[in-house]
Scaffold this active site. Structure first.
Site, PDB file in Angstrom:
ATOM      1  CD  GLU A  28      -2.814  -0.935   2.567  1.00 56.00           C
ATOM      2  OE1 GLU A  28      -2.344  -0.354   3.537  1.00 56.00           O
ATOM      3  OE2 GLU A  28      -3.833  -1.549   2.558  1.00 56.00           O
ATOM      4  CD  GLN A  46      -2.244  18.411  -9.566  1.00 56.75           C
ATOM      5  OE1 GLN A  46      -3.323  19.165  -9.435  1.00 56.75           O
ATOM      6  NE2 GLN A  46      -1.310  18.659  -9.987  1.00 56.75           N
ATOM      7  CG  ASP A  47      -1.924  10.553  -7.582  1.00 57.35           C
ATOM      8  OD1 ASP A  47      -1.986  11.287  -6.374  1.00 57.35           O
ATOM      9  OD2 ASP A  47      -2.084   9.422  -7.577  1.00 57.35           O
ATOM     10  CG  ASN A  48       1.554  16.259 -10.009  1.00 58.32           C
ATOM     11  OD1 ASN A  48       0.528  16.289 -10.422  1.00 58.32           O
ATOM     12  ND2 ASN A  48       1.848  17.255  -8.918  1.00 58.32           N
ATOM     13  NE  ARG A  59      11.751  15.700 -14.431  1.00 59.71           N
ATOM     14  CZ  ARG A  59      10.967  16.048 -15.471  1.00 59.71           C
ATOM     15  NH1 ARG A  59      10.322  17.023 -15.601  1.00 59.71           N
ATOM     16  NH2 ARG A  59      11.290  15.139 -16.333  1.00 59.71           N
ATOM     17  CG  HIS A  62      10.470  23.463  -8.823  1.00 57.09           C
ATOM     18  ND1 HIS A  62      10.436  22.212  -9.627  1.00 57.09           N
ATOM     19  CD2 HIS A  62      11.101  24.285  -9.768  1.00 57.09           C
ATOM     20  CE1 HIS A  62      11.155  22.552 -10.666  1.00 57.09           C
ATOM     21  NE2 HIS A  62      11.590  23.640 -10.902  1.00 57.09           N
ATOM     22  CE  LYS A  72       6.038  19.789  -4.916  1.00 57.29           C
ATOM     23  NZ  LYS A  72       7.184  20.061  -5.796  1.00 57.29           N
ATOM     24  CG  HIS A 119      10.361  18.505  -3.845  1.00 51.76           C
ATOM     25  ND1 HIS A 119       9.997  17.954  -5.099  1.00 51.76           N
ATOM     26  CD2 HIS A 119      10.979  17.454  -3.208  1.00 51.76           C
ATOM     27  CE1 HIS A 119      10.397  16.553  -5.082  1.00 51.76           C
ATOM     28  NE2 HIS A 119      10.725  15.984  -4.140  1.00 51.76           N
ATOM     29  CE1 TYR A 132       4.763  16.535  -7.576  1.00 53.94           C
ATOM     30  CE2 TYR A 132       6.071  15.206  -9.067  1.00 53.94           C
ATOM     31  CZ  TYR A 132       5.234  16.423  -8.775  1.00 53.94           C
ATOM     32  OH  TYR A 132       5.487  17.327  -9.559  1.00 53.94           O
ATOM     33  CE  LYS A 169       9.417  26.276 -13.179  1.00 47.69           C
ATOM     34  NZ  LYS A 169       8.273  25.269 -12.817  1.00 47.69           N
ATOM     35  CG  ASP A 170      14.138  23.817 -13.121  1.00 45.72           C
ATOM     36  OD1 ASP A 170      12.989  24.587 -12.686  1.00 45.72           O
ATOM     37  OD2 ASP A 170      14.170  22.693 -12.858  1.00 45.72           O
TER      38      ASP A 170
END
Length: 189
Positions: A28, A46-48, A59, A62, A72, A119, A132, A169-170
């Site tokens: 689980e 929400q799942d990403n 990445r 953020h 998260k 993160h 996540y 962006k990063d």
């Protein structure tokens, strides 16, 4: 399920129990009742998912500003990452400090990054897939971050800077000193 605190106690490593046999294993990855019993009552909305074909894909760092700040719960379904969380709650005794953890499909660990933390992660294997859960939906106007290799933070990503693969962006994120954190530390009695 095992829940361990990191050097920043708000950031947790959660390792679900795997039940295995000749077919493989079952676990689980999230159980709201068990997590609430462990003091982690989060309502994820929400799942990403991300897939990074190349090792060294970074990445981060953020976060989202309130009222769209997100906690998260990060896990890896294929490959491996070094995951990093940075405390950016103004007034926190650990403001600007960071922790990292190896999260992989093999070790089954997950990292819980609470609100008020930057993160980011770097992939340590090809074709790494990260999944996540977040407790607040994505809001583009609230998206913000700090440069991954900021000298004041001094994060050890375990990779040569020239080998890192970044988004435009990063690359353009501000230095930590130039960034104004929208988070305040709230001491709990």
């Amino acid at each position: 399920m095992e829940v361990r605190c990191t050097a920043l106690p708000e950031v947790k490593i959660i390792t679900p129990r795997r039940i295995g046999d000749a077919r493989g294993y079952f676990c689980e990855s999230w159980n709201a009742a068990r997590m609430a019993a462990a003091g982690l009552g989060l309502a994820f909305v929400q799942d990403n998912e991300s897939l990074s074909p190349a090792t060294g894909t970074l990445r981060g760092l953020h976060c989202q500003a309130p009222p769209f700040a997100q906690a998260k719960l990060v896990r890896v379904t294929r490959g491996a990452i070094l995951d990093v969380a940075v405390d950016v709650r103004r007034g926190s005794p650990s403001f600007g400090r960071w922790v990292s953890a190896e999260i992989s499909a093999e070790n089954g660990a997950q990292i819980l990054v609470p609100r008020g933390f930057l993160h980011g992660f770097v992939t340590r294997a090809p074709d790494t897939q990260v999944v996540y859960k977040v407790d607040n939906p994505y809001d583009a106007a609230s998206d913000m971050g700090v440069l991954w290799n900021d000298a004041d933070l001094g994060i050890d990503w375990g990779i040569a800077p020239e080998a890192v693969i970044l988004s435009e962006k990063d690359r353009g994120l501000p230095a930590f000193r130039a960034w104004q954190s929208p988070f305040e530390f709230e001491a709990h009695p």
